[in-house]
Design an enzyme around this catalytic site. Structure first.
Site, PDB file in Angstrom:
ATOM      1  N   GLU A 112     -16.868  -7.736  -4.499  1.00  0.00           N
ATOM      2  CA  GLU A 112     -17.222  -8.609  -3.390  1.00  0.00           C
ATOM      3  C   GLU A 112     -17.129  -7.824  -2.086  1.00  0.00           C
ATOM      4  OE1 GLU A 112     -16.296 -13.042  -4.975  1.00  0.00           O
ATOM      5  OE2 GLU A 112     -14.602 -12.016  -4.095  1.00  0.00           O
ATOM      6  N   CYS A 125     -16.517  -5.961   5.494  1.00  0.00           N
ATOM      7  CA  CYS A 125     -15.248  -5.746   4.799  1.00  0.00           C
ATOM      8  C   CYS A 125     -15.602  -5.187   3.414  1.00  0.00           C
ATOM      9  CB  CYS A 125     -14.495  -7.077   4.702  1.00  0.00           C
ATOM     10  SG  CYS A 125     -12.911  -6.912   3.883  1.00  0.00           S
ATOM     11  N   CYS A 132      -7.667  -3.686  -8.631  1.00  0.00           N
ATOM     12  CA  CYS A 132      -6.633  -2.890  -7.961  1.00  0.00           C
ATOM     13  C   CYS A 132      -5.449  -2.798  -8.912  1.00  0.00           C
ATOM     14  CB  CYS A 132      -6.205  -3.569  -6.662  1.00  0.00           C
ATOM     15  SG  CYS A 132      -4.889  -2.689  -5.789  1.00  0.00           S
ATOM     16  N   CYS A 136      -0.110  -6.973  -6.184  1.00  0.00           N
ATOM     17  CA  CYS A 136       0.741  -7.688  -5.223  1.00  0.00           C
ATOM     18  C   CYS A 136       0.714  -9.173  -5.590  1.00  0.00           C
ATOM     19  CB  CYS A 136       0.231  -7.484  -3.802  1.00  0.00           C
ATOM     20  SG  CYS A 136       0.273  -5.757  -3.308  1.00  0.00           S
ATOM     21  N   CYS A 139      -1.974 -11.656  -3.983  1.00  0.00           N
ATOM     22  CA  CYS A 139      -3.353 -11.191  -3.793  1.00  0.00           C
ATOM     23  C   CYS A 139      -4.210 -11.419  -5.035  1.00  0.00           C
ATOM     24  CB  CYS A 139      -3.318  -9.699  -3.453  1.00  0.00           C
ATOM     25  SG  CYS A 139      -4.957  -8.933  -3.372  1.00  0.00           S
ATOM     26  N   GLY A 180      -9.367  -3.493  -3.793  1.00  0.00           N
ATOM     27  CA  GLY A 180      -8.893  -2.152  -4.128  1.00  0.00           C
ATOM     28  C   GLY A 180      -8.024  -1.516  -3.073  1.00  0.00           C
ATOM     29  N   GLU A 181      -7.425  -0.385  -3.458  1.00  0.00           N
ATOM     30  CA  GLU A 181      -6.561   0.365  -2.560  1.00  0.00           C
ATOM     31  C   GLU A 181      -7.306   1.657  -2.201  1.00  0.00           C
ATOM     32  OE1 GLU A 181      -3.679   0.289  -0.717  1.00  0.00           O
ATOM     33  OE2 GLU A 181      -4.347   2.331  -0.322  1.00  0.00           O
ATOM     34  N   SER A 212      -7.309   0.219   5.365  1.00  0.00           N
ATOM     35  CA  SER A 212      -6.086  -0.550   5.171  1.00  0.00           C
ATOM     36  C   SER A 212      -5.424  -0.081   3.887  1.00  0.00           C
ATOM     37  CB  SER A 212      -6.426  -2.042   5.081  1.00  0.00           C
ATOM     38  OG  SER A 212      -5.256  -2.787   4.838  1.00  0.00           O
ATOM     39  N   SER A 235      -0.482  -2.741   5.218  1.00  0.00           N
ATOM     40  CA  SER A 235      -0.103  -4.083   4.767  1.00  0.00           C
ATOM     41  C   SER A 235       1.383  -4.060   4.467  1.00  0.00           C
ATOM     42  CB  SER A 235      -0.904  -4.451   3.516  1.00  0.00           C
ATOM     43  OG  SER A 235      -2.279  -4.356   3.811  1.00  0.00           O
ATOM     44  N   LEU A 236       2.174  -4.473   5.436  1.00  0.00           N
ATOM     45  CA  LEU A 236       3.636  -4.356   5.307  1.00  0.00           C
ATOM     46  C   LEU A 236       4.198  -5.572   4.552  1.00  0.00           C
ATOM     47  CD1 LEU A 236       5.875  -2.363   6.223  1.00  0.00           C
ATOM     48  CD2 LEU A 236       6.390  -4.043   7.992  1.00  0.00           C
ATOM     49  N   ASN A 311      -3.534 -16.968   2.571  1.00  0.00           N
ATOM     50  CA  ASN A 311      -4.715 -17.698   2.095  1.00  0.00           C
ATOM     51  C   ASN A 311      -4.460 -18.090   0.650  1.00  0.00           C
ATOM     52  OD1 ASN A 311      -6.504 -17.411   4.327  1.00  0.00           O
ATOM     53  ND2 ASN A 311      -6.847 -15.283   3.737  1.00  0.00           N
ATOM     54  N   CYS A 354      -8.785 -12.656   3.453  1.00  0.00           N
ATOM     55  CA  CYS A 354      -7.967 -11.555   2.946  1.00  0.00           C
ATOM     56  C   CYS A 354      -7.281 -11.983   1.670  1.00  0.00           C
ATOM     57  CB  CYS A 354      -6.873 -11.206   3.945  1.00  0.00           C
ATOM     58  SG  CYS A 354      -7.502 -10.460   5.419  1.00  0.00           S
TER      59      CYS A 354
HETATM   60  N1  SAH Z   1      -5.145  -2.514  -0.823  1.00  0.00           N
HETATM   61  C1  SAH Z   1      -5.277  -2.435   0.586  1.00  0.00           C
HETATM   62  C2  SAH Z   1      -6.625  -2.893   1.047  1.00  0.00           C
HETATM   63  C3  SAH Z   1      -6.943  -4.345   0.743  1.00  0.00           C
HETATM   64  S1  SAH Z   1      -6.719  -5.209   2.204  1.00  0.00           S
HETATM   65  C4  SAH Z   1      -4.171  -3.212   1.265  1.00  0.00           C
HETATM   66  O1  SAH Z   1      -3.485  -3.950   0.578  1.00  0.00           O
HETATM   67  O2  SAH Z   1      -3.992  -3.015   2.466  1.00  0.00           O
HETATM   68  C5  SAH Z   1      -6.230  -6.756   1.674  1.00  0.00           C
HETATM   69  C6  SAH Z   1      -5.396  -7.376   2.786  1.00  0.00           C
HETATM   70  O3  SAH Z   1      -5.253  -8.760   2.518  1.00  0.00           O
HETATM   71  C7  SAH Z   1      -4.000  -6.793   2.845  1.00  0.00           C
HETATM   72  O4  SAH Z   1      -3.612  -6.652   4.199  1.00  0.00           O
HETATM   73  C8  SAH Z   1      -3.138  -7.867   2.173  1.00  0.00           C
HETATM   74  O5  SAH Z   1      -1.804  -7.861   2.628  1.00  0.00           O
HETATM   75  C9  SAH Z   1      -3.887  -9.121   2.564  1.00  0.00           C
HETATM   76  N2  SAH Z   1      -3.744 -10.207   1.596  1.00  0.00           N
HETATM   77  C10 SAH Z   1      -3.673 -10.107   0.252  1.00  0.00           C
HETATM   78  N3  SAH Z   1      -3.568 -11.337  -0.298  1.00  0.00           N
HETATM   79  C11 SAH Z   1      -3.589 -12.214   0.717  1.00  0.00           C
HETATM   80  C12 SAH Z   1      -3.549 -13.637   0.794  1.00  0.00           C
HETATM   81  N4  SAH Z   1      -3.484 -14.384  -0.305  1.00  0.00           N
HETATM   82  N5  SAH Z   1      -3.597 -14.208   2.021  1.00  0.00           N
HETATM   83  C13 SAH Z   1      -3.715 -13.464   3.151  1.00  0.00           C
HETATM   84  N6  SAH Z   1      -3.794 -12.123   3.137  1.00  0.00           N
HETATM   85  C14 SAH Z   1      -3.712 -11.514   1.935  1.00  0.00           C
HETATM   86 FE1  SF4 Z   2      -4.163  -4.208  -4.201  1.00  0.00          FE
HETATM   87 FE2  SF4 Z   2      -4.035  -4.472  -1.534  1.00  0.00          FE
HETATM   88 FE3  SF4 Z   2      -4.308  -6.656  -3.132  1.00  0.00          FE
HETATM   89 FE4  SF4 Z   2      -2.004  -5.314  -3.119  1.00  0.00          FE
HETATM   90  S1  SF4 Z   2      -2.930  -6.434  -1.365  1.00  0.00           S
HETATM   91  S2  SF4 Z   2      -3.103  -6.024  -4.962  1.00  0.00           S
HETATM   92  S3  SF4 Z   2      -2.688  -3.205  -2.869  1.00  0.00           S
HETATM   93  S4  SF4 Z   2      -5.782  -5.011  -2.858  1.00  0.00           S
END
Ligand code: SAH
Ligand code: SF4
Length: 365
Positions: A112, A125, A132, A136, A139, A180-181, A212, A235-236, A311, A354
């Site tokens: 996507e 985006c 990935c 997490c 996600c 993905g990362e 990111s 993404s902390l 989200n 996100c």
């Molecule tokens: N893997 C990389 C790039 C993907 S960015 C990374 O994690 O940074 C995806 C972004 O969406 C990240 O900043 C993550 O923290 C955020 N994210 C993931 N799941 C989410 C959710 N359910 N609601 C809001 N943000 C989310």
């Molecule tokens: Fe992968 Fe980023 Fe989602 Fe974590 S937040 S599962 S590193 S895409």
């Protein structure tokens, strides 16, 4: 993990095209296209013509390259290829004009990609992997596992697919915040960025490109040495190691203290601020104590902080905090950090926000 890696991989630095298989022109630099055309016994200027077709006009086949002699077009069709995608689904958010594309590559892998609109600023985006590996807990992409990396050619094609579909609207910014990362697919992502940035490529300014990462420490250190002035977002999501490791398995491999050290090196080397991304999860990381620990951490780094509410995704058992909790968290942060932004989730009605991207079986969420 990755199809045809052996044949299609190139060394970005050595610039030598692959020897076996058909070369994907979408993933070559101008120098590599020059080497390729000269290996066919063609003059150098053919490389400029081909680059213009492949990147500027974004054509999908050699037959469209009408200023090349027919014999050369046939030769190209034999020895080279051009990454393609098909739009399987396209959804437009009624709320904010965010648009989500489900794209399919030749081998039926699906990803996507999202178009975000804010005033006259249009941002793509972009995904760097199918799925990935990090999983997490909040996600949707993480629930897919890693299917494969995308090649540089496929990443460039993804940006072009968005451009083609929204024309004449201009896609001027890209963020690698899709599936993905990016730093787990470092070489192909960086090569796609070089092509996206180049004057002979997609002409997107480096400052309009954001990577990111969830915190791949060696990748951050490598990125610090790159020539391009890209933006970096981290993404902390948790300011302490124990909680971070609970919700982001990557913290088990690259602990928070190592991540902060790497970021300090990065900002020192680049002389640029980074962005800290923080997803608020109700009763998990939204307390005043967490805000205070996040501010302590931000004190150590030149950074701005983006706070976004969780989200909802189908599989994760979290909730977004109430508005009152969000405001309390932001007020505490703002009292101590100069730049704190509350990011509003985009395209939530079409699951384009996100962490909501997931192309498993073509189903979102
Ligand atoms: N893997 C990389 C790039 C993907 S960015 C990374 O994690 O940074 C995806 C972004 O969406 C990240 O900043 C993550 O923290 C955020 N994210 C993931 N799941 C989410 C959710 N359910 N609601 C809001 N943000 C989310
Ligand atoms: Fe992968 Fe980023 Fe989602 Fe974590 S937040 S599962 S590193 S895409």
């Amino acid at each position: 993990m990755s199809e045809k890696k052996g044949a299609d991989r190139r060394d970005r630095k050595s610039g030598s095209p692959p020897r076996r298989g058909r070369i994907d022109l979408r993933g070559l630099t101008l120098t590599e296209i020059e080497q390729f055309v000269s290996s066919l016994g063609e003059p150098r200027y053919r490389a400029d013509q081909i680059a213009a077709w492949v990147f500027t006009r974004g054509v999908r086949g050699f037959e469209e390259m009408t200023d090349l002699p027919r014999a050369l077009r046939e030769r190209l069709a034999r020895d080279a290829k051009i990454a393609r995608t098909e739009v399987i689904e396209r959804e437009l958010s009624a709320i904010d004009g965010t648009e989500k594309f489900l794209l399919e590559y030749n081998d039926t892998a699906r990803i996507e990609a999202v178009v975000l609109r804010d005033g006259d600023r249009t941002t793509g985006c972009i995904s760097t992997q199918v799925g990935c590996r990090w999983g997490c807990s909040f996600c949707a992409t993480g629930t897919m596992g890693l299917k494969r990396n995308l090649t540089a050619a496929e990443i460039v094609e993804q940006i072009l697919a968005l451009r083609r579909n929204i024309a004449p609207e201009r896609l001027g910014n890209i963020v690698f915040m899709g599936m993905g990362e990016p730093l787990d697919n470092y070489d192909d992502t960086m090569k796609a960025i070089v092509i996206a940035n180049a004057p002979w490529g997609l002409e997107i300014g480096a400052r309009r490109i954001t990577i990111s990462t969830a915190g791949v420490v060696p990748g951050i250190l490598r990125l610090a040495e790159e020539d391009l002035q890209l933006n970096l977002a981290i993404s902390l999501n948790a300011p302490v190691q124990r909680l971070r490791a609970e919700i982001m398995p990557i913290a088990g491999k690259y602990p928070l203290n190592e991540l902060i050290d790497a970021l300090a090196k990065y900002t020192k080397r680049r002389g640029r601020r980074i962005t800290i991304e923080y997803v608020l999860l109700q009763d998990i990381n939204d307390s005043p104590e967490m805000a205070s620990m996040l501010a302590d951490l931000a004190d150590k780094l030149p950074c701005s902080i983006n706070v976004i509410c969780y989200n909802e995704t189908k599989k994760a058992a979290y909730a977004p905090p109430t508005d009152k909790t969000v405001e309390r968290f932001l007020a505490l942060l703002r009292a101590r950090c100069p730049t704190v932004v509350r990011r509003i989730s985009r395209g939530s009605d079409i699951a384009a926000g996100c962490g909501q991207l997931c192309a498993d079986d073509g189903q979102s969420r």
